[in-house]
Design a protein around this motif. Structure first.
Motif, PDB file in Angstrom:
ATOM      1  N   VAL A 297       0.922  -1.239   0.105  1.00 35.65           N
ATOM      2  CA  VAL A 297       0.004  -0.068  -0.102  1.00 35.65           C
ATOM      3  C   VAL A 297       0.812   1.262   0.097  1.00 35.65           C
ATOM      4  CG1 VAL A 297      -1.906   1.245   1.198  1.00 35.65           C
ATOM      5  CG2 VAL A 297      -1.956  -1.210   1.176  1.00 35.65           C
ATOM      6  N   LEU A 298       0.678   2.250  -0.965  1.00 33.87           N
ATOM      7  CA  LEU A 298       1.480   3.386  -1.086  1.00 33.87           C
ATOM      8  C   LEU A 298       0.962   4.227   0.297  1.00 33.87           C
ATOM      9  CD1 LEU A 298       1.191   3.896  -4.825  1.00 33.87           C
ATOM     10  CD2 LEU A 298       3.219   3.254  -3.702  1.00 33.87           C
ATOM     11  N   ARG A 299       1.653   5.025   0.782  1.00 40.72           N
ATOM     12  CA  ARG A 299       1.304   5.886   1.864  1.00 40.72           C
ATOM     13  C   ARG A 299       1.914   7.364   1.607  1.00 40.72           C
ATOM     14  NH1 ARG A 299      -2.143   2.511   4.577  1.00 40.72           N
ATOM     15  NH2 ARG A 299      -1.334   0.535   4.929  1.00 40.72           N
ATOM     16  N   GLY A 300       1.053   8.160   2.292  1.00 35.00           N
ATOM     17  CA  GLY A 300       1.871   9.498   2.412  1.00 35.00           C
ATOM     18  C   GLY A 300       3.331   9.723   2.719  1.00 35.00           C
ATOM     19  N   HIS A 301       3.944  10.552   2.113  1.00 39.16           N
ATOM     20  CA  HIS A 301       5.482  10.971   2.618  1.00 39.16           C
ATOM     21  C   HIS A 301       6.379  10.026   2.036  1.00 39.16           C
ATOM     22  CE1 HIS A 301       3.629  14.288   4.689  1.00 39.16           C
ATOM     23  NE2 HIS A 301       3.061  13.461   5.373  1.00 39.16           N
ATOM     24  N   GLN A 302       5.972   8.724   1.499  1.00 32.04           N
ATOM     25  CA  GLN A 302       7.002   8.027   0.856  1.00 32.04           C
ATOM     26  C   GLN A 302       7.611   8.748  -0.419  1.00 32.04           C
ATOM     27  OE1 GLN A 302       4.471   4.587  -0.023  1.00 32.04           O
ATOM     28  NE2 GLN A 302       5.255   3.504   2.022  1.00 32.04           N
ATOM     29  N   ARG A 303       9.052   8.157  -0.511  1.00 36.73           N
ATOM     30  CA  ARG A 303       9.792   8.926  -1.423  1.00 36.73           C
ATOM     31  C   ARG A 303       9.612   8.418  -2.868  1.00 36.73           C
ATOM     32  NH1 ARG A 303      15.681   8.773  -2.319  1.00 36.73           N
ATOM     33  NH2 ARG A 303      15.804   6.717  -1.590  1.00 36.73           N
ATOM     34  N   VAL A 304       9.387   9.108  -3.891  1.00 38.19           N
ATOM     35  CA  VAL A 304       9.255   8.745  -5.243  1.00 38.19           C
ATOM     36  C   VAL A 304      10.744   9.123  -5.948  1.00 38.19           C
ATOM     37  CG1 VAL A 304       7.724   9.174  -7.049  1.00 38.19           C
ATOM     38  CG2 VAL A 304       6.787   9.421  -4.916  1.00 38.19           C
ATOM     39  N   ILE A 305      10.947   8.253  -6.518  1.00 36.86           N
ATOM     40  CA  ILE A 305      12.435   8.187  -7.335  1.00 36.86           C
ATOM     41  C   ILE A 305      11.864   8.020  -8.880  1.00 36.86           C
ATOM     42  CG2 ILE A 305      14.525   7.124  -7.630  1.00 36.86           C
ATOM     43  CD1 ILE A 305      13.198   6.005  -4.613  1.00 36.86           C
ATOM     44  N   VAL A 306      12.342   8.968  -9.756  1.00 36.79           N
ATOM     45  CA  VAL A 306      12.188   8.924 -11.184  1.00 36.79           C
ATOM     46  C   VAL A 306      13.404   8.986 -11.993  1.00 36.79           C
ATOM     47  CG1 VAL A 306      10.879   9.955 -13.096  1.00 36.79           C
ATOM     48  CG2 VAL A 306      10.100  10.688 -10.679  1.00 36.79           C
ATOM     49  N   ASP A 307      13.918   7.714 -12.090  1.00 37.31           N
ATOM     50  CA  ASP A 307      15.424   7.692 -12.823  1.00 37.31           C
ATOM     51  C   ASP A 307      15.569   8.672 -13.887  1.00 37.31           C
ATOM     52  OD1 ASP A 307      15.822   5.493 -11.093  1.00 37.31           O
ATOM     53  OD2 ASP A 307      15.270   3.895 -12.652  1.00 37.31           O
ATOM     54  N   GLY A 308      16.622   9.485 -13.516  1.00 41.93           N
ATOM     55  CA  GLY A 308      16.998  10.424 -14.724  1.00 41.93           C
ATOM     56  C   GLY A 308      16.469  11.804 -14.673  1.00 41.93           C
ATOM     57  N   VAL A 309      15.486  11.657 -13.731  1.00 35.99           N
ATOM     58  CA  VAL A 309      14.766  13.006 -13.669  1.00 35.99           C
ATOM     59  C   VAL A 309      14.865  13.707 -12.160  1.00 35.99           C
ATOM     60  CG1 VAL A 309      12.392  13.988 -13.633  1.00 35.99           C
ATOM     61  CG2 VAL A 309      13.046  12.318 -15.288  1.00 35.99           C
ATOM     62  N   GLY A 310      14.517  12.877 -11.326  1.00 34.55           N
ATOM     63  CA  GLY A 310      14.675  13.520  -9.618  1.00 34.55           C
ATOM     64  C   GLY A 310      13.803  12.484  -8.978  1.00 34.55           C
ATOM     65  N   GLU A 311      13.296  13.307  -7.668  1.00 33.38           N
ATOM     66  CA  GLU A 311      12.512  12.691  -6.632  1.00 33.38           C
ATOM     67  C   GLU A 311      11.293  13.630  -6.232  1.00 33.38           C
ATOM     68  OE1 GLU A 311      14.636  11.969  -3.152  1.00 33.38           O
ATOM     69  OE2 GLU A 311      16.231  10.443  -4.018  1.00 33.38           O
ATOM     70  N   GLY A 312      10.421  12.886  -6.029  1.00 32.08           N
ATOM     71  CA  GLY A 312       9.240  13.422  -5.677  1.00 32.08           C
ATOM     72  C   GLY A 312       8.693  12.870  -4.297  1.00 32.08           C
ATOM     73  N   SER A 326      -3.416  -0.691  -4.672  1.00 38.61           N
ATOM     74  CA  SER A 326      -3.081   0.692  -4.172  1.00 38.61           C
ATOM     75  C   SER A 326      -2.801   1.864  -5.035  1.00 38.61           C
ATOM     76  CB  SER A 326      -1.852   0.636  -3.320  1.00 38.61           C
ATOM     77  OG  SER A 326      -1.365   2.085  -2.602  1.00 38.61           O
ATOM     78  N   VAL A 327      -3.263   2.793  -4.810  1.00 36.41           N
ATOM     79  CA  VAL A 327      -3.235   4.141  -5.566  1.00 36.41           C
ATOM     80  C   VAL A 327      -2.841   5.379  -4.643  1.00 36.41           C
ATOM     81  CG1 VAL A 327      -5.054   3.484  -7.214  1.00 36.41           C
ATOM     82  CG2 VAL A 327      -5.783   4.969  -5.375  1.00 36.41           C
ATOM     83  N   ALA A 328      -2.173   6.248  -5.354  1.00 40.58           N
ATOM     84  CA  ALA A 328      -1.682   7.470  -4.644  1.00 40.58           C
ATOM     85  C   ALA A 328      -1.553   8.767  -5.443  1.00 40.58           C
ATOM     86  CB  ALA A 328      -0.110   7.245  -4.031  1.00 40.58           C
ATOM     87  N   LEU A 329      -1.644   9.838  -4.827  1.00 38.55           N
ATOM     88  CA  LEU A 329      -1.360  11.108  -5.491  1.00 38.55           C
ATOM     89  C   LEU A 329       0.143  11.634  -4.924  1.00 38.55           C
ATOM     90  CD1 LEU A 329      -4.278  13.433  -4.722  1.00 38.55           C
ATOM     91  CD2 LEU A 329      -3.843  12.044  -6.970  1.00 38.55           C
ATOM     92  N   ALA A 330       0.930  12.021  -6.022  1.00 35.42           N
ATOM     93  CA  ALA A 330       2.272  12.338  -5.453  1.00 35.42           C
ATOM     94  C   ALA A 330       2.718  13.623  -6.545  1.00 35.42           C
ATOM     95  CB  ALA A 330       3.570  11.107  -5.920  1.00 35.42           C
ATOM     96  N   ARG A 331       3.653  14.246  -5.786  1.00 31.72           N
ATOM     97  CA  ARG A 331       4.003  15.489  -6.379  1.00 31.72           C
ATOM     98  C   ARG A 331       5.546  15.214  -6.704  1.00 31.72           C
ATOM     99  NH1 ARG A 331       2.648  18.853  -2.879  1.00 31.72           N
ATOM    100  NH2 ARG A 331       0.811  19.855  -4.375  1.00 31.72           N
ATOM    101  N   VAL A 332       5.757  15.400  -8.156  1.00 30.83           N
ATOM    102  CA  VAL A 332       6.949  14.773  -8.656  1.00 30.83           C
ATOM    103  C   VAL A 332       7.355  15.906  -9.703  1.00 30.83           C
ATOM    104  CG1 VAL A 332       6.327  12.429  -8.662  1.00 30.83           C
ATOM    105  CG2 VAL A 332       5.438  13.749 -10.773  1.00 30.83           C
ATOM    106  N   PRO A 333       8.645  15.545 -10.143  1.00 31.98           N
ATOM    107  CA  PRO A 333       9.301  16.845 -11.071  1.00 31.98           C
ATOM    108  C   PRO A 333       8.537  16.820 -12.540  1.00 31.98           C
ATOM    109  CG  PRO A 333      11.081  15.664 -10.199  1.00 31.98           C
ATOM    110  CD  PRO A 333       9.663  14.684  -9.976  1.00 31.98           C
ATOM    111  N   ALA A 334       8.534  17.950 -13.096  1.00 32.87           N
ATOM    112  CA  ALA A 334       8.072  18.165 -14.533  1.00 32.87           C
ATOM    113  C   ALA A 334       8.220  17.005 -15.567  1.00 32.87           C
ATOM    114  CB  ALA A 334       8.573  19.615 -15.061  1.00 32.87           C
ATOM    115  N   GLY A 335       9.438  16.391 -15.362  1.00 37.38           N
ATOM    116  CA  GLY A 335       9.976  15.651 -16.702  1.00 37.38           C
ATOM    117  C   GLY A 335       9.222  14.429 -16.255  1.00 37.38           C
ATOM    118  N   THR A 336       8.791  13.912 -15.413  1.00 36.95           N
ATOM    119  CA  THR A 336       8.503  12.452 -15.068  1.00 36.95           C
ATOM    120  C   THR A 336       7.405  11.822 -15.972  1.00 36.95           C
ATOM    121  OG1 THR A 336       8.370  13.015 -12.489  1.00 36.95           O
ATOM    122  CG2 THR A 336       7.106  11.130 -13.247  1.00 36.95           C
ATOM    123  N   GLY A 337       7.735  10.695 -16.363  1.00 39.16           N
ATOM    124  CA  GLY A 337       7.236  10.172 -17.519  1.00 39.16           C
ATOM    125  C   GLY A 337       6.188   9.107 -16.936  1.00 39.16           C
TER     126      GLY A 337
END
Lengths: 367, 129
Positions: A297-312, A326-337
């Motif tokens: 289950v995805l949870r609030g405040h978990q780290r999101v890693i976008v290879d070659g782009v950054g983190e959210g 599980s589903v989540a909302l996440a704030r990620v860098p603009a270039g996330t695919g």
């Protein structure tokens, strides 16, 4: 001891597990959050949302004031009763709160006034901010603490309420367009909600709400708590203030750019300059949906890693009862695919990046 | 008040232990724990034949609300896991002491059973929380 809504005793007697929510004693669930969630997707459930703050805005310059106060444009409200979703921003473009504004009279009538519904946890700062911004406007702000509010949601919600109320209200509810409301003998009944299902949000005088709630229960509408409200809104891709958006982020960074009226270009609303700049520059973070179709289950405040782009970061996550994963909302860098990883319990787990919502009217909607 | 069967043993991390009398024990989470967790949606169990020591992580239970570790209350070798929880994790809520069991251990040190809490001791520990 927190604040109590007029339905507090009924929550207790119906087996509600009461918890503190923004200073109010509110029901988390009445037994099973999952069952309550499913009832709203398949039938009809009811939520006590009396803790939310209702503010009426009237006066000669009510429209002009609201056009300055919020990012969406109340001039878009053409029909009496129509609702507008918007955010109230600070000078830096950060979100002070999100709210719904109803036009309560015919547009352009001499006594034009509006009703605002804001969050309970932000009540003090909202009211103070609104009062400060009102200086210099011919406008009156009146909080309506004596109005309770019940949300009845689900595919069978409108029919249940219409049949129960009968008469002219029944007909009005059956004919009510989406995102619109009407006044009736001190009640305000609107076809709005926070679940992704059809339904109503009903403002009722404090002294009438217990009887209404009991009658709904007798008619087979299930009482539902804040737990189900959260999983329902998250499946519906709707933001929760304080989690998915705060005063440190703008609407553009929060997936609600659609609620900002950039036109007309000469309307000066609080925070506009920052948003114009951000939009012109691009490259800002975005709020996306994440989907984990395997276990966990995805949870609030978990780290999101976008290879070659950054983190959210995940802003809210849950198990989706409708989807079974599980589903989540996440704030990620603009270039996330389309792909990202989430750090869960020390492991990096692959997730899909999608455009919310996840569920509408009981069905999966993302690609 | 939650249900705490008198014939079981407990640990303060909210697992229950049933001593089967053949050198094995069955382990699950208590009624108090399932109520605090809310609706359980996933259960991750230890691998068969895994060796665990008392206090080791032996799995995870995820509810709508939160994820919690399951600890091995005693040392042993995993000799059975409740595979039915894969499809029906809600049994942890509906029948925590029956169909909602998690796994069985072959004990490596039976004296560890002496360290476990009785029903009364566990109830008292819950009240202190």
């Amino acid at each position: 001891m927190g604040h109590k809504t007029p339905l507090y005793e009924l929550h207790e007697s119906m087996g509600g597990k009461l918890v503190d929510f923004g200073g109010w004693d509110m029901p988390l669930h009445y037994g099973s959050q999952l069952e309550e969630h499913n009832i709203v997707r398949q039938g009809a459930g009811m939520f006590d949302v009396s803790h939310m703050t209702i503010v009426d805005v009237s006066g000669q310059e009510a429209r002009k004031y609201l056009q300055y106060l919020v990012a969406n444009d109340v001039a878009r409200l053409e029909i009496k009763g129509k609702a507008l979703y918007t955010a109230m921003l600070n000078e830096q473009g950060g979100i002070i709160d999100d709210l719904i504004i109803y036009l309560m009279t015919d547009k352009g009538s001499s006594n034009e006034w509006y009703r605002l519904v804001v969050n309970c946890a932000t009540r003090e700062k909202d009211l103070a901010w609104m009062a400060d911004r009102a200086i210099g406007f011919d406008v009156t702000l009146n909080e309506q603490p004596e109005l309770a509010m019940v949300a009845v949601q689900g595919p069978k919600a409108r029919a249940s309420v219409a049949a129960l109320l009968g008469g002219s209200r029944e007909q009005a509810i059956n004919e009510l367009p989406v995102f619109q409301g009407f006044e009736s003998e001190g009640w305000f009944i609107a076809r709005t909600g926070y679940t992704g299902e059809d339904g109503l949000e009903i403002m009722v005088p404090d002294d009438e709400v217990a009887q209404f709630w009991s009658a709904l229960a007798e008619a087979g509408v299930a009482p539902c708590g804040l737990g189900a409200r959260d999983t329902l809104r998250l499946e519906a891709g709707m933001n929760l203030y304080g989690s998915d958006m705060t005063d440190a982020v703008t609407p553009l960074e929060s997936g609600i750019a659609w609620s900002v009226a950039f036109e007309p270009a000469d309307r000066q609303f609080v925070g506009r300059e920052v948003l114009d700049q951000q939009k012109a520059n691009g490259g800002y973070n975005k709020l996306v949906g994440l989907v984990l179709e395997t276990r966990g289950v995805l949870r609030g405040h978990q780290r999101v890693i976008v290879d070659g782009v950054g983190e959210g970061e995940i802003t809210s996550g849950t198990f989706s009862p409708t989807l079974g994963f599980s589903v989540a909302l996440a704030r990620v860098p603009a270039g996330t695919g389309a792909a990202a990883k989430v750090e869960m319990r020390g492991k990096e787990i692959d997730v899909r990046v999608v455009r919310p919502p996840f569920v509408r009217n009981g069905k999966k909607v993302f690609e | 008040m939650s249900n705490v069967p008198g014939e079981l043993k407990y640990v303060s991390s909210h697992e229950w232990i049933r001593v089967e009398g053949d050198g094995t024990v069955t382990i699950g989470v208590t009624d108090h724990a399932q109520e605090a967790l809310g609706d359980v949606v996933f259960v991750e169990l230890p691998d068969m034949d895994a060796e665990v020591s008392a206090g080791d992580d032996a799995g995870v239970v995820e509810s709508v609300k939160a994820a919690s570790d399951i600890y091995a209350p005693v040392s042993g070798v995993v000799v059975a896991i409740n595979e039915d929880l894969e499809d029906a994790p809600e049994m942890v809520n509906s029948d925590p002491y029956g169909d909602g069991w998690f796994f069985k251990l072959q004990l490596t040190d039976e004296s560890e059973l002496d360290d476990l809490l009785s029903a009364d001791e566990y109830s008292a520990a819950c009240e202190e929380e």
